[in-house]
Design a protein around this motif. Structure first.
Motif, PDB file in Angstrom:
ATOM      1  N   ALA A 353       0.831  -1.210   0.000  1.00 23.82           N
ATOM      2  CA  ALA A 353       0.000   0.000   0.000  1.00 23.82           C
ATOM      3  C   ALA A 353       0.863   1.257   0.000  1.00 23.82           C
ATOM      4  N   LEU A 354       1.982   1.228   0.761  1.00 21.35           N
ATOM      5  CA  LEU A 354       2.873   2.388   0.821  1.00 21.35           C
ATOM      6  C   LEU A 354       3.503   2.659  -0.540  1.00 21.35           C
ATOM      7  N   LYS A 355       3.852   1.612  -1.253  1.00 20.25           N
ATOM      8  CA  LYS A 355       4.479   1.783  -2.572  1.00 20.25           C
ATOM      9  C   LYS A 355       3.569   2.571  -3.499  1.00 20.25           C
ATOM     10  N   THR A 356       2.309   2.194  -3.544  1.00 24.34           N
ATOM     11  CA  THR A 356       1.358   2.885  -4.415  1.00 24.34           C
ATOM     12  C   THR A 356       1.214   4.347  -4.028  1.00 24.34           C
ATOM     13  N   LYS A 357       1.027   4.589  -2.730  1.00 23.08           N
ATOM     14  CA  LYS A 357       0.812   5.962  -2.262  1.00 23.08           C
ATOM     15  C   LYS A 357       2.083   6.796  -2.363  1.00 23.08           C
ATOM     16  N   CYS A 358       3.219   6.192  -2.069  1.00 25.19           N
ATOM     17  CA  CYS A 358       4.494   6.910  -2.115  1.00 25.19           C
ATOM     18  C   CYS A 358       4.822   7.359  -3.535  1.00 25.19           C
TER      19      CYS A 358
END
Length: 406
Positions: A353-358
């Protein structure tokens, strides 16, 4: 707009358990499907004129995530600057916000925004002479005609409200964050600095009175965020004759935030909700459905609950919070009879999830609510921190992730 398309059945939904008084119910308007279709055609014309940078609702590439990121980033940044710093946050609740919109005032605001006259005229016609009746327990009331407010449940209502409150005045020393009718007013203070929050709240109340809005003082709460062992005790604020309650935590956009920026209560609520949905995975496994169906059910009903605001608050979670998340995932894997073994643990879910948002935040500057400092090497400048709240905030986590992969 045809009168029959402006008719609505009002269904009262209880806001709390044991609701008994009219104020305990939320009046949801069920309108004709053709009316909703027409509203969806008009909605983009309204949305593109919402230029308020403090408004996060119903704007392209904006969501509750962005509002929460901004709130926590500003709080942790100020607390980290000096040992005695603290933040006063007033979470404002309006009384029947959508239902009290004054159509005439809204039209004046739309004219100032240079919105197309056809849209303005249509909007005024849409909001006035609306027929509505209450439907409850199999009974239907007599119809009444109203020319005030925008019914809750309509497609345009939150967008029109966002446009309505766009000119809400805020002093330069304060920060306001809006998500439709969810409003937070922030004051950043040092240990010996006198607070002027009461004066700002008075100005806000005066603006609301001038614009036919009413602040629900009993539901408006204040949270004082600090990193000190002994909590600061600023003077309480009042709205009219009502003292605003200072609380230890507040549920903002579905996430409970504690004054010490821990998320124990929020984790308990999420885990309780997720555990109730384990039954779905168990039943599907018993029926021996396809593995793809079990996986879809897990992602739809269970992982979606665990993921809500997870990339933003993960750095603030305690080891016990992490164990609670992992216990639910492990239970789902066990009940699925081996069909979910590759979903990993909560850390794996978080990283995805962090990868997408980052990447959205760092690679597309027009979509980011955070401003990053890029070094000549192409890496992002790391966040300097004094307290753990800043060290593990979303900004710091995002920068670490970006620098690691680039």
């Amino acid at each position: 707009m045809p009168d029959i398309w402006k008719s609505a059945n009002i269904v009262p939904l209880p806001k709390t358990k044991g609701a008994s008084q009219p104020k305990d119910f939320r009046p949801i308007a069920l309108t004709p499907i053709l009316s909703k279709c027409l509203e969806r055609l008009v909605a983009p014309e309204i949305t593109r004129h919402i230029t308020d940078e403090t408004q996060y609702a119903y704007k392209t590439n904006r969501s509750t995530d962005d509002a929460l990121i901004t709130l926590l980033d500003k709080i942790t940044e100020h607390i980290d600057r000096a040992a005695g710093n603290y933040v006063r946050a007033v979470f404002i609740d309006y009384s029947s916000a959508f239902n009290t919109i004054n159509p005439t005032s809204l039209i004046h605001k739309m004219v100032k925004k240079a919105i197309d006259n056809n849209i303005i005229n249509w909007t005024y016609n849409f909001l006035t002479t609306r027929s509505q009746r209450v439907k409850a327990n199999g009974e239907i009331s007599h119809s009444i005609t109203t020319s005030t407010g925008s019914p809750q449940g309509c497609v345009l209502s939150p967008r029109l409200f966002s446009l309505y409150v766009e000119d809400m005045p805020v002093s330069d020393s304060f920060t306001i964050i809006k998500y439709a009718d969810d409003t937070v007013l922030l004051e950043f203070l040092t240990s010996n600095q006198p607070s002027s929050l009461q004066s700002e709240v008075n100005n806000l109340k005066q603006w609301c009175d001038d614009n036919s809005l009413s602040i629900n003082a009993s539901k408006t709460k204040e949270v004082v965020f600090s990193n000190k062992r002994s909590d600061p005790e600023p003077p309480p604020i009042t709205i009219g004759s009502h003292h605003i309650e200072q609380v230890e935590s507040y549920k903002y956009l579905g996430t409970t935030i504690h004054k010490k920026l821990n998320f124990d209560a929020n984790t308990d609520a999420i885990i309780s909700k997720a555990e109730k949905r384990l039954f779905i995975v168990k039943q599907l496994a018993k029926l021996k459905v396809k593995p793809s169906t079990i996986r879809l059910a897990y992602k739809t009903f269970l992982e979606s609950v665990l993921l809500y605001h997870l990339p933003i608050i993960y750095g603030h979670l305690s080891a016990d919070n992490i164990r609670q998340y992992n216990h639910v995932i492990k239970s789902a894997c066990s009940l699925s009879r081996g069909q979910l073994e590759d979903v990993g643990n909560i850390d794996d879910v978080y990283k995805r999830a962090l990868k997408t948002k980052c990447l959205r935040m760092t690679c597309t500057s027009s979509e980011s609510v955070l401003v990053f400092d890029k070094l000549p090497s192409g890496r992002l400048r790391a966040v300097k921190h004094r307290v753990n709240a800043r060290k593990f905030c979303f900004r710091a986590q995002c920068i670490r992730f970006y620098n690691k992969i680039f």
